[in-house]
Motif scaffolding. Structure first.
Motif, mmCIF file in Angstrom:
data_model
loop_
_atom_site.group_PDB
_atom_site.id
_atom_site.type_symbol
_atom_site.label_atom_id
_atom_site.label_comp_id
_atom_site.label_asym_id
_atom_site.label_seq_id
_atom_site.Cartn_x
_atom_site.Cartn_y
_atom_site.Cartn_z
ATOM 1 N N GLY A 248 0.872 -1.320 0.036
ATOM 2 C CA GLY A 248 0.074 -0.026 0.061
ATOM 3 C C GLY A 248 0.736 1.102 0.030
ATOM 4 N N GLY A 249 2.193 1.207 0.210
ATOM 5 C CA GLY A 249 3.027 2.306 0.123
ATOM 6 C C GLY A 249 3.249 2.895 1.300
ATOM 7 N N VAL A 250 2.987 2.010 2.439
ATOM 8 C CA VAL A 250 3.228 2.289 3.988
ATOM 9 C C VAL A 250 4.632 2.186 4.205
ATOM 10 C CG1 VAL A 250 2.368 2.129 6.221
ATOM 11 C CG2 VAL A 250 1.008 2.090 4.238
ATOM 12 N N THR A 251 5.207 3.263 5.034
ATOM 13 C CA THR A 251 6.652 2.995 5.555
ATOM 14 C C THR A 251 6.766 3.035 6.989
ATOM 15 O OG1 THR A 251 7.014 5.423 5.108
ATOM 16 C CG2 THR A 251 7.738 3.870 3.220
ATOM 17 N N ALA A 252 5.856 3.619 7.648
ATOM 18 C CA ALA A 252 5.928 3.848 8.960
ATOM 19 C C ALA A 252 4.464 3.612 9.586
ATOM 20 C CB ALA A 252 6.375 5.016 9.527
ATOM 21 N N ILE A 253 4.415 3.109 10.853
ATOM 22 C CA ILE A 253 3.000 2.890 11.518
ATOM 23 C C ILE A 253 3.049 3.232 13.025
ATOM 24 C CG2 ILE A 253 2.285 0.963 9.775
ATOM 25 C CD1 ILE A 253 3.081 -0.933 12.336
ATOM 26 N N GLY A 254 1.790 3.519 13.385
ATOM 27 C CA GLY A 254 1.776 3.649 14.877
ATOM 28 C C GLY A 254 0.787 2.560 15.186
ATOM 29 N N ILE A 507 2.787 10.731 15.491
ATOM 30 C CA ILE A 507 3.667 9.672 16.090
ATOM 31 C C ILE A 507 4.970 10.218 16.672
ATOM 32 C CG2 ILE A 507 2.663 7.681 14.855
ATOM 33 C CD1 ILE A 507 4.991 7.364 13.165
ATOM 34 N N GLY A 508 5.124 11.508 16.469
ATOM 35 C CA GLY A 508 6.343 12.183 16.906
ATOM 36 C C GLY A 508 7.565 11.942 16.245
ATOM 37 N N ARG A 509 7.166 11.979 15.020
ATOM 38 C CA ARG A 509 8.477 11.564 13.970
ATOM 39 C C ARG A 509 8.516 12.478 12.797
ATOM 40 N NH1 ARG A 509 10.043 6.306 13.934
ATOM 41 N NH2 ARG A 509 11.760 7.047 12.788
ATOM 42 N N GLU A 510 7.904 13.672 13.154
ATOM 43 C CA GLU A 510 8.023 14.828 11.831
ATOM 44 C C GLU A 510 9.450 15.329 11.862
ATOM 45 O OE1 GLU A 510 7.492 17.434 15.628
ATOM 46 O OE2 GLU A 510 6.994 15.510 15.152
ATOM 47 N N ASP A 511 10.368 15.187 12.619
ATOM 48 C CA ASP A 511 11.780 15.423 12.176
ATOM 49 C C ASP A 511 12.551 14.526 11.284
ATOM 50 O OD1 ASP A 511 11.443 17.585 14.107
ATOM 51 O OD2 ASP A 511 12.492 16.843 15.823
ATOM 52 N N ASP A 512 12.009 13.287 11.032
ATOM 53 C CA ASP A 512 12.458 12.529 10.389
ATOM 54 C C ASP A 512 11.821 11.767 9.276
ATOM 55 O OD1 ASP A 512 11.353 10.833 12.323
ATOM 56 O OD2 ASP A 512 13.293 9.506 12.250
ATOM 57 N N LEU A 513 10.327 12.011 9.477
ATOM 58 C CA LEU A 513 9.548 11.317 8.421
ATOM 59 C C LEU A 513 8.670 12.251 8.192
ATOM 60 C CD1 LEU A 513 9.047 8.053 10.464
ATOM 61 C CD2 LEU A 513 10.885 8.361 8.639
ATOM 62 N N GLY A 514 7.531 11.742 6.923
ATOM 63 C CA GLY A 514 6.477 12.453 6.579
ATOM 64 C C GLY A 514 6.728 13.622 5.505
ATOM 65 N N SER A 515 7.831 14.005 5.079
ATOM 66 C CA SER A 515 8.341 14.841 3.918
ATOM 67 C C SER A 515 9.589 14.382 3.552
ATOM 68 C CB SER A 515 8.066 16.213 4.243
ATOM 69 O OG SER A 515 8.986 16.558 5.084
ATOM 70 N N LEU A 516 9.942 15.113 2.253
ATOM 71 C CA LEU A 516 11.184 14.917 1.590
ATOM 72 C C LEU A 516 12.150 15.976 1.447
ATOM 73 C CD1 LEU A 516 9.782 12.771 -1.201
ATOM 74 C CD2 LEU A 516 10.750 11.812 0.676
#
Length: 558
Positions: A248-254, A507-516
C-alpha cells in the motif's frame, strides 16, 4: 512531547545516489515539487534539481560522480499509518475473508466458511472476518444456527468488521458453558432474541469465550481481540502484514494497541533483522503502571522500533453499536453502548500518563466519550502545562462543533479513518440518525484549525492510503452513497498531507519522516499516476509501484 532521538551514522560511508522521477512531491511548503533527491544510505542529503543535488553531495565531501536512479512514476513521501494493528491484520489474513467483495449475503458467507472447514484439520477452529451486517443482503448479523451449518464439532467464529465482536456457533457457547441464563460479563454482551435465546452475536468482553478471561478487558482497559498463537506463528503473521502495508506504500506505522504479545513479536522480528516497517508502539493502558516502574517517560527505542505512548479506551465502536450513546441507538433504543471507565477513572489514567510526559491515544467515538477525553486533557494540562503534549483521540467519529474548537485550543490531535465511512458509513446514519452523516468531519477540523491525520485501523480496513485519501475527498461510500455536505470534504493536498506530514507528527516523527527534504529519512513511495492530476473518484485505483524505506527498495509491484 518528548520525541525519539535517533542515531545518524556517518553518511559519507555510503555510496550516494541521485533519485529522479517524473515528478517528486516533497510535501514541504518550500519547493513542494522537485526534480531529484540526493540520497546517501538511509538519509536524504538534498532535494531540488539534479545539479543542486550534485552540488550538495560535493559540498559534503562525496567524491566522484554519484549514481543515478531513474524511477518511472510519481514520488510522494512514504505513507505513515498512524493507527493500525499489524499483528491482528496478519492474523486475520489467515482467516476466511467474509467481506463485501466475497460474501454479499449470509448463505455465501456460510459457503465460504464450509469450504474452509473442509480443508481445516479436525478440531481446529474455523474463523472468518470482515462482514459488516448492514452491507449484507439480509441487513443483519448471521445467527449461531446459521454458523452451525459450517460445523457443530468445533469453534466457528466470524468477526464483525468493527473488530469489537462477531458471531459464534452453538459449539462455542457449549464448550464455554454459556447458556441463555449466563449473565453478560461487565463490558460485554451475549445477545439474545425476543424469547431470551442466544443469537450467537457477542461483543467486547463477551469475546472472552474466544481469547480467555484476560484477553479482552483487562481492568477495564479495552479490548484485545488478538487470539494467542505460538511466537513463530505470530512472526509469520507479522511478516505477512508487513508485506501488505508495503504494497500500500506505507513505510511507518503507529501500532495503536500493544500488549506483551505484540511487543514480544516486534522484538523478535527486530532481532532477526526482518522488521522493515518503522513501528511506533502505543502500549495498552493496563501496562501504564509497568511502564512507569521501568522509568519510561517519553519515546524510547530507535528509528525502526520505538515505544511512543499509551493507548486508552473511552467507549466502544460505532460499527458494532458499542460506542456510548446514553439516549440509545435509533434502531434499538435499549442499546446504549458503553464507557470503559468512569470519567474519574479515565481522568486519573490520563493525568498519570501526562504527568510522566507520555503521549496518550484514546479511542473515542461518541460526543459523550470525546467530551470525557477533552475534560481529562484540559485538567491534565492545567496541572502540568505542556504546549506540545499531542494527546490523540482515535477515530473521533462524531465530535460536536464546540468539541472541535476545544481540540484546537488544547492541541488535541484527532486520528481518523475515512475508509470507515467508505465501508459502512450508511450504518452510522442507521444507528444514530441524521447526525451520523457527519461521521469523520474532516472538513470541519480543517476549518477550525485542527490538523487532520488519516490512517487505516487495519485490519478494520485494508492498509491502502490511496483508498483512504479518495474516501476523504469524496465521502462516497462503497455502495455509492454520498455522506453529508461539502463542508465535510477535504482536498487532495490536505488528504496527502494528513497521511504523511501530519501522520508523522502524530507519532512524534516529523523530524525524520513525513516529507522529503535534507536531513530526513529516505522513505518514499512511487506511484503510477499523480494523485493531484487524477479524478478524485479514481485515486484509489492508482498503482503503488515501489516502496522505499531508508534508501532501500522494500517493495516492487509484480
Amino acid at each position: 512531547m518528548r520525541k525519539l532521538s535517533t542515531f545518524h551514522p556517518d553518511v559519507r560511508s555510503y555510496e550516494p545516489v541521485i533519485v529522479t522521477a517524473d515528478r517528486i512531491h516533497t510535501m514541504e511548503p518550500v519547493h513542494p515539487v522537485v526534480e531529484a533527491l540526493a540520497v546517501a544510505g538511509p538519509d536524504i542529503i538534498a532535494a531540488g534539481t539534479v545539479e543542486e543535488c550534485r552540488a550538495a553531495l560535493a559540498e559534503l565531501g562525496f567524491g566522484g560522480a554519484p549514481r543515478t536512479q531513474e524511477l518511472s512514476g510519481v514520488v510522494v513521501p512514504g505513507f505513515v499509518d498512524a493507527h493500525a494493528h499489524p499483528l491482528m491484520h496478519g492474523q486475520l489474513m489467515t482467516w476466511v475473508d467474509c467481506g463485501p467483495d466475497k460474501a454479499a449475503d449470509i448463505p455465501e458467507m456460510v459457503k465460504l466458511l464450509r469450504e474452509a472447514a473442509a480443508r481445516t484439520p479436525a478440531g481446529l477452529p474455523v474463523r472468518g472476518f470482515g462482514y459488516e451486517h448492514r452491507n449484507l443482503r439480509e441487513r443483519r448479523h448471521p445467527t449461531r444456527f446459521e454458523l452451525d451449518q459450517v460445523a457443530t464439532d468445533r469453534e466457528v467464529y466470524v468477526m464483525n468488521a468493527s473488530g469489537h465482536g462477531g458471531v459464534v456457533n452453538s459449539f462455542t457457547f457449549a464448550a464455554n458453558g454459556v447458556t441463555r441464563d449466563t449473565p453478560n460479563p461487565e463490558g460485554g454482551e451475549f445477545f439474545r432474541d425476543a424469547d431470551g435465546e442466544l443469537t450467537g452475536e457477542l461483543s467486547d468482553a463477551a469475546c472472552n469465550v474466544l481469547t480467555g478471561v484476560g484477553g479482552v478487558k483487562i481492568g477495564h482497559h479495552g479490548p484485545n481481540f488478538h487470539l494467542a498463537d505460538a511466537p513463530a506463528e505470530h512472526i509469520r503473521q507479522l511478516m505477512a502484514a508487513q508485506d501488505d502495508f508495503l504494497r500500500g506504500g506505507v513505510t511507518a506505522i503507529g501500532d495503536a494497541q500493544v500488549s506483551s504479545r505484540e511487543f514480544d513479536t516486534y522484538l523478535r522480528a527486530a532481532e532477526a533483522g526482518s522488521l522493515k516497517l518503522r513501528v511506533n508502539m502505543y502500549l495498552l493502558s493496563h501496562l501504564l503502571g509497568s511502564s512507569l516502574d521501568l522509568g519510561l517517560h517519553g519515546a524510547f527505542g530507535n528509528d525502526r522500533l520505538a515505544t511512543t505512548g499509551i493507548k486508552l479506551y473511552a467507549d466502544g465502536t460505532l460499527g458494532g453499536w458499542t460506542a456510548y450513546f446514553p439516549e440509545g441507538y435509533v434502531d434499538d433504543p435499549c442499546r446504549k453502548g458503553q464507557l470503559y471507565h468512569s470519567p474519574e477513572e479515565y481522568r486519573e489514567l490520563l493525568r498519570t500518563a501526562h504527568a510522566a510526559g507520555l503521549q496518550t491515544a484514546t479511542h473515542a467515538q461518541s460526543p459523550t466519550a470525546i467530551g470525557m477525553v477533552l475534560d481529562a486533557v484540559e485538567a491534565a494540562l492545567a496541572e502540568r502545562p505542556d504546549s506540545d503534549a499531542r494527546h490523540r483521540i482515535e477515530h473521533c467519529g462524531l465530535p460536536d462543533n464546540e468539541q472541535i474548537a476545544r481540540m484546537a485550543e488544547l492541541g488535541v490531535l484527532p486520528v481518523n479513518q475515512p475508509q470507515h465511512h467508505y465501508n459502512w458509513g450508511e450504518g452510522v446514519t442507521a444507528a444514530i440518525g441524521t447526525p451520523g452523516e457527519r461521521f469523520n468531519p474532516l472538513g470541519e477540523f480543517v476549518a477550525a484549525g485542527v490538523p487532520v491525520t488519516i490512517s487505516s485501523d487495519a485490519p478494520v480496513a485494508e492498509p491502502r492510503p490511496l483508498e483512504a485519501i479518495q474516501a476523504a475527498v469524496t465521502r462516497v461510500t462503497r455502495r455509492g452513497v454520498r455522506l453529508g455536505p461539502d463542508k465535510l470534504l477535504i482536498d487532495v493536498h490536505t488528504a496527502l498531507h494528513a497521511h504523511t506530514v501530519n501522520a508523522a507528527r502524530a507519532i512524534g516523527r516529523e523530524d525524520d519522516l513525513g516529507s522529503l527534504r535534507a536531513g530526513k529519512r529516505a522513505d518514499f513511495t512511487l506511484l503510477a499516476a499523480d494523485p493531484y492530476a487524477t479524478p478524485p473518484e479514481e485515486i484509489a485505483a492508482i498503482e503503488v509501484r515501489e516502496t522505499w524505506i531508508g534508501g532501500q527498495r522494500e517493495y516492487r509491484a509484480g
